[in-house]
Design a protein around this motif. Structure first.
Motif, mmCIF file in Angstrom:
data_model
loop_
_atom_site.group_PDB
_atom_site.id
_atom_site.type_symbol
_atom_site.label_atom_id
_atom_site.label_comp_id
_atom_site.label_asym_id
_atom_site.label_seq_id
_atom_site.Cartn_x
_atom_site.Cartn_y
_atom_site.Cartn_z
ATOM 1 N N THR A 28 -21.230 -1.427 -40.135
ATOM 2 C CA THR A 28 -22.535 -1.963 -39.722
ATOM 3 C C THR A 28 -22.939 -3.192 -40.517
ATOM 4 O OG1 THR A 28 -23.855 -0.654 -41.297
ATOM 5 C CG2 THR A 28 -23.239 0.414 -39.225
ATOM 6 N N TRP A 31 -24.178 -6.038 -38.439
ATOM 7 C CA TRP A 31 -25.037 -5.714 -37.308
ATOM 8 C C TRP A 31 -26.382 -6.438 -37.421
ATOM 9 C CZ3 TRP A 31 -24.912 0.225 -35.920
ATOM 10 C CH2 TRP A 31 -23.619 0.545 -35.486
ATOM 11 N N ARG A 35 -29.020 -4.676 -32.808
ATOM 12 C CA ARG A 35 -27.877 -3.770 -32.667
ATOM 13 C C ARG A 35 -28.183 -2.423 -33.324
ATOM 14 N NH1 ARG A 35 -22.090 -4.052 -33.008
ATOM 15 N NH2 ARG A 35 -21.369 -1.907 -32.613
ATOM 16 N N GLU A 39 -28.232 1.040 -31.218
ATOM 17 C CA GLU A 39 -27.313 2.127 -31.572
ATOM 18 C C GLU A 39 -28.089 3.388 -31.959
ATOM 19 O OE1 GLU A 39 -24.068 2.240 -31.451
ATOM 20 O OE2 GLU A 39 -23.583 0.148 -30.997
ATOM 21 N N GLU A 42 -29.423 5.090 -28.878
ATOM 22 C CA GLU A 42 -28.355 5.783 -28.164
ATOM 23 C C GLU A 42 -28.029 7.119 -28.829
ATOM 24 O OE1 GLU A 42 -25.044 3.158 -27.817
ATOM 25 O OE2 GLU A 42 -26.031 1.818 -26.373
ATOM 26 N N LYS A 43 -28.034 7.125 -30.167
ATOM 27 C CA LYS A 43 -27.804 8.375 -30.894
ATOM 28 C C LYS A 43 -28.908 9.385 -30.586
ATOM 29 C CE LYS A 43 -24.042 7.343 -33.205
ATOM 30 N NZ LYS A 43 -22.770 8.063 -32.954
ATOM 31 N N TYR A 55 -29.404 5.311 -38.991
ATOM 32 C CA TYR A 55 -29.424 3.953 -38.454
ATOM 33 C C TYR A 55 -30.820 3.339 -38.550
ATOM 34 C CZ TYR A 55 -24.694 4.240 -36.485
ATOM 35 O OH TYR A 55 -23.334 4.328 -36.324
#
Length: 259
Positions: A28, A31, A35, A39, A42-43, A55
């Motif tokens: 990462t 990133w 981003r 991410e 999405e997790k 994150y």
């Protein structure tokens, strides 16, 4: 001797090179904050809340300013809630409220605090009114805190998308707390602790009026006054009970006890 020193030096270099080769570069590292946020979201959608929290926290640490960082702070609170870490969820929500009191989404922070303490659709009531040898050992603090958080939403943000749901949950909690108080009053009455039963019933009537538990509070008070032989207060309570609940089952019980 020199040869031994040479071998040691060579071995040291090999160890250092091997160690460096074993170091894994942070994937990462490069990133962007966009981003990280994508991410992490999405997790969250995958139910990987622990990874999402990492994150979001890394995003906030590397990019402490800006809308992504602010939103990450709020998302962390929700992720902890879903990860079943209520104390951390409330702490994160409180932090967001403290840092961003005028943020457009601060209403959600209050709403989330209410949800965390609410423990699901019927969690608090099941806990408050669950079977127990001693109902008095139950602390309805989380119910009160949930109610107060929802009230913040309703009072301060009446146009919030969460206001209607918060109001419905408040009504549910209000009735639940009233019922809990009368359950405790009944617990005292059944153990011949009539003064405690009366006091608890009075508390329910004064703090949670006009609920389904009102009939129970009046009935338990009347029964307690009857047992104690306090005629005037018994008559007053009985009159109020008859007026408001003429079909109450307590009236039959009181008549049978008087015979």
């Amino acid at each position: 001797m020199r040869r031994d020193v040479f071998y040691i030096a060579v071995l040291s270099v090999i160890v250092i090179i091997s160690g460096c080769a074993g170091i894994t570069e942070d994937p990462t590292k490069k990133w962007s904050q966009e981003r990280f946020y994508r991410e992490a979201r999405e997790k969250m959608m995958d139910g990987a809340y622990e990874d999402a929290i990492k994150y979001f926290e890394t995003l906030e640490a590397r990019f402490p300013y800006g809308r992504y960082s602010e939103q990450a702070q709020l998302e962390i609170a929700y992720a902890y809630y879903k990860y079943d870490e209520p104390a951390l969820a409330i702490a994160a929500a409180d932090r967001f409220i403290r840092l961003h009191p005028t943020h457009p989404n601060v209403d959600y922070a209050y709403y989330l605090k209410g949800l965390v303490n609410f423990r699901g659709e019927r969690g608090i009531v099941n806990w408050l009114l669950g079977s127990s040898d001693d109902l008095t050992d139950r602390d309805p603090k989380s119910a009160r805190e949930s109610y107060n958080a929802f009230r913040e939403v309703v009072d301060r943000f009446p146009n919030s998308r969460y206001a209607k749901d918060a109001q419905q949950r408040m009504a549910y909690l209000y009735d639940a707390q009233a019922k809990y108080e009368t359950q405790v009053a009944r617990f005292y009455y059944e153990r011949d602790l009539h003064v405690a039963a009366i006091n608890r019933s009075k508390y329910a009537l004064e703090n949670y009026p006009r609920t389904p538990a009102t009939e129970d509070a009046l009935g338990i008070m009347a029964l307690s006054y009857q047992k104690m032989g306090i005629t005037q207060l018994y008559d007053d309570t009985l009159r109020i009970l008859k007026k408001n609940f003429p079909q109450s089952h307590y009236l039959k019980t009181l008549r049978a006890s008087a015979d």
